[in-house]
Design an enzyme around this catalytic site. Structure first.
Site, PDB file in Angstrom:
ATOM      1  N   ASP A 151       0.777  -1.254   0.000  1.00 41.39           N
ATOM      2  CA  ASP A 151       0.000   0.000   0.000  1.00 41.39           C
ATOM      3  C   ASP A 151       0.810   1.308   0.000  1.00 41.39           C
ATOM      4  O   ASP A 151       1.746   1.446   0.771  1.00 41.39           O
ATOM      5  CB  ASP A 151      -0.867   0.104   1.258  1.00 41.39           C
ATOM      6  CG  ASP A 151      -1.591  -1.164   1.613  1.00 41.39           C
ATOM      7  OD1 ASP A 151      -1.552  -2.118   0.841  1.00 41.39           O
ATOM      8  OD2 ASP A 151      -2.197  -1.184   2.702  1.00 41.39           O
ATOM      9  N   GLU A 172     -10.464  -2.387   4.598  1.00 41.04           N
ATOM     10  CA  GLU A 172      -9.119  -1.873   4.849  1.00 41.04           C
ATOM     11  C   GLU A 172      -8.967  -0.501   4.190  1.00 41.04           C
ATOM     12  O   GLU A 172      -9.763  -0.127   3.321  1.00 41.04           O
ATOM     13  CB  GLU A 172      -8.050  -2.803   4.247  1.00 41.04           C
ATOM     14  CG  GLU A 172      -8.081  -4.219   4.795  1.00 41.04           C
ATOM     15  CD  GLU A 172      -6.981  -5.127   4.242  1.00 41.04           C
ATOM     16  OE1 GLU A 172      -6.396  -5.863   5.047  1.00 41.04           O
ATOM     17  OE2 GLU A 172      -6.716  -5.117   3.027  1.00 41.04           O
TER      18      GLU A 172
HETATM   19  C1  FRU Z   1      -3.840  -3.667   2.818  1.00 38.05           C
HETATM   20  C2  FRU Z   1      -3.184  -4.062   4.130  1.00 38.05           C
HETATM   21  C3  FRU Z   1      -3.540  -3.063   5.213  1.00 38.05           C
HETATM   22  C4  FRU Z   1      -2.410  -3.217   6.177  1.00 38.05           C
HETATM   23  C5  FRU Z   1      -1.235  -3.466   5.267  1.00 38.05           C
HETATM   24  C6  FRU Z   1      -0.206  -4.401   5.811  1.00 38.05           C
HETATM   25  O1  FRU Z   1      -3.185  -4.134   1.702  1.00 38.05           O
HETATM   26  O2  FRU Z   1      -3.568  -5.362   4.483  1.00 38.05           O
HETATM   27  O3  FRU Z   1      -4.807  -3.270   5.780  1.00 38.05           O
HETATM   28  O4  FRU Z   1      -2.231  -2.087   6.977  1.00 38.05           O
HETATM   29  O5  FRU Z   1      -1.770  -4.004   4.062  1.00 38.05           O
HETATM   30  O6  FRU Z   1       0.927  -4.437   4.999  1.00 38.05           O
END
Ligand code: FRU
Length: 482
Positions: free
Chosen positions: A24, A203
């Site tokens: 992300d 998320e």
């Molecule tokens: C989304 C996610 C988020 C988390 C991160 C962990 O892709 O699962 O929810 O903070 O990636 O790397």
């Protein structure tokens, strides 16, 4: 250095880390003339691991320079996704104009113990334009009430009530918190347990207003994994109102930011004035850890300017590439009033062996047509319009390397939301991705693909025939040409 970033499948105008794993985008913020991108990063391997915040900077959101890692895991856990703000009024007392990052601490020890409280929210600040960061001594600033997925805080200033609002994903809903100082937070409300898509965990949310027909419409973005329209990870959004406490949705159906498989965890930059600019992670949890790139994994989407458009009784979000991308245009050609019967071969005119280009065309929605990207070894990536289904599609079934995951070789579809009889398409192709912006960004699709050799052939095909009002083709400069 000239040899860098020339590896097979290496994107040329999308951000990638030089080496190792990225997911992300985090903490995207404009500050003192520079755009900052932080990102979920594991510096020790090409697969997901203990998360850090990587860092890159840019003057235009297109050409990025990788910087030293900004945040490392600590005793409270890994550094998961989150946001950053400019604290113009020094509400936190860290310093005027401090950059403050708000992120999730994910404690792997507690996760194993199944306390249900392993994710908390914390802050850190930088007084030197994001170069060095100090974690706040009072972390975490939001304790976990016992929710197993409790993460990805996106914070913005709510001017009408002079307070900060945190939009947080809590498993199957969004929880809003408010704060005067980024340190003490009060729960305001929940949204979404019964609304939108619930095929997976919620998320990476975002909340911001866009002016539309004289009024503020509030946009709530909620990324979801799995449960996307073409499987796996995707971003949905709701339109409605936010009064400083509660979000109310006016959306009657689940709406998607992007119908392709490869735009996840997309959120907007902070502090960009009247512009709302979105960027996502150009991958999907279905296969992100398996894609055949080396020595890095994952790229980001192009930065996209968001808008709103009314169609019938509904309002939709639109996204188009930021205008800053135009600076990378190089040679090309323009065709007007061309009838395509069977096929139009653009290969000679394009003279493009790198596969980097932007295509803009307008035609009528009267017949099926497709844009076929191919190469000498017969790989094909097909982007098209299907009249009977009133759908756009991207078919990557024969697009090259597809065998690293069983669901990768598929055709993805998206509804055409526009109602007019004129279709306009913008297609961006980098070495290993296509981004389709149809009808001025009303329907968007982003797909990655891995051709065995670069795309060098271009055809427009239509069995029953179409008439092109205009077709503009522009090569895009590679990293070493700029
Ligand atoms: C989304 C996610 C988020 C988390 C991160 C962990 O892709 O699962 O929810 O903070 O990636 O790397």
């Amino acid at each position: 250095l000239a040899q860098d970033f020339k590896e097979k499948y290496r994107p040329q105008f999308h951000f990638t880390p030089k080496a190792n794993w990225m997911n992300d985008p985090n903490g995207m913020v404009y500050h003192n003339g520079i755009y900052h991108l932080f990102y979920q990063y594991y510096p020790d391997a090409k697969v997901w691991g203990p998360m850090h915040w990587g860092h890159a900077t840019s003057k235009d959101m297109i050409s990025w320079k990788e910087q030293p890692i900004a945040l490392y895991p600590d005793s409270l856990g890994y550094i998961f996704s989150g946001s950053a703000v400019v604290d113009k009024n020094n509400t936190a007392g860290f310093g005027k104009d401090a950059l403050v990052a708000i992120f999730t601490h994910h404690d792997p020890v507690q996760e194993k113990q199944k306390t249900g409280k392993h994710e908390t929210q914390s802050i850190a600040y930088s007084l030197d334009d994001g170069k060095t960061w100090t974690k706040y001594k009072g972390n975490p600033v939001v304790q976990n009430p016992g929710i197993s997925d409790f993460r990805d805080p996106k914070v913005r200033w709510f001017e009408a009530q002079k307070k900060w609002i945190m939009t947080l994903a809590s498993k199957d809903r969004i929880t809003f918190y408010s704060s005067p100082d980024l340190k003490s937070w009060s729960r305001e409300s929940d949204f979404g347990a019964k609304e939108g898509g619930h095929g997976g965990v919620w998320e990476c949310p975002d909340l911001f207003p866009i002016k539309h027909e004289g009024k503020d419409v509030w946009v709530l973005i909620v990324n979801i994994n799995p449960g996307g329209p073409n499987k796996g990870s995707a971003g949905q959004y709701f339109l409605g109102n936010f009064d400083g406490k509660t979000f109310t949705s006016n959306s009657k159906e689940t709406k998607w930011l992007d119908y392709g498989t490869d735009n996840y965890a997309a959120v907007t930059f902070a502090n960009t004035g009247g512009r709302n600019i979105l960027m996502g992670w150009m991958s999907n949890w279905q296969y992100a850890n398996q894609v055949p790139t080396d020595p890095w994994r994952s790229a980001n989407t192009i930065a996209r300017e968001l808008g709103l458009k009314t169609v019938g009784n509904e309002i939709y979000l639109t996204s188009i590439p930021v205008k800053e991308l135009d600076a990378l245009n190089s040679t090309g050609f323009l065709l007007k009033n061309v009838k395509v019967q069977d096929q139009l071969d653009l290969t000679e005119r394009a003279k493009n062996k790198s596969g980097l280009f932007r295509l803009d065309l307008t035609t009528e929605s009267k017949a099926d047509f497709s844009i076929v990207l191919s190469n000498e070894v017969g790989n094909e990536l097909i982007v098209g319009y299907n009249k009977a289904g009133n759908q756009y599609y991207i078919d990557r079934i024969k697009s090259g390397k597809v065998d690293f995951e069983k669901g990768f070789a598929e055709k993805h579809t998206a509804p055409r939301l526009a109602t007019g009889s004129k279709i306009s398409l913008t297609l961006l192709a980098d070495v290993a991705s296509v981004e389709l912006f149809a009808d001025n960004g009303l329907t968007v699709m982003t797909d990655i693909f891995f051709p065995d050799t670069p795309i060098s052939k271009f055809h427009i095909k239509s069995v029953s025939g179409i008439f092109l009002d205009t077709l503009q083709y522009k090569s895009i400069k590679s990293r070493n040409d700029r």
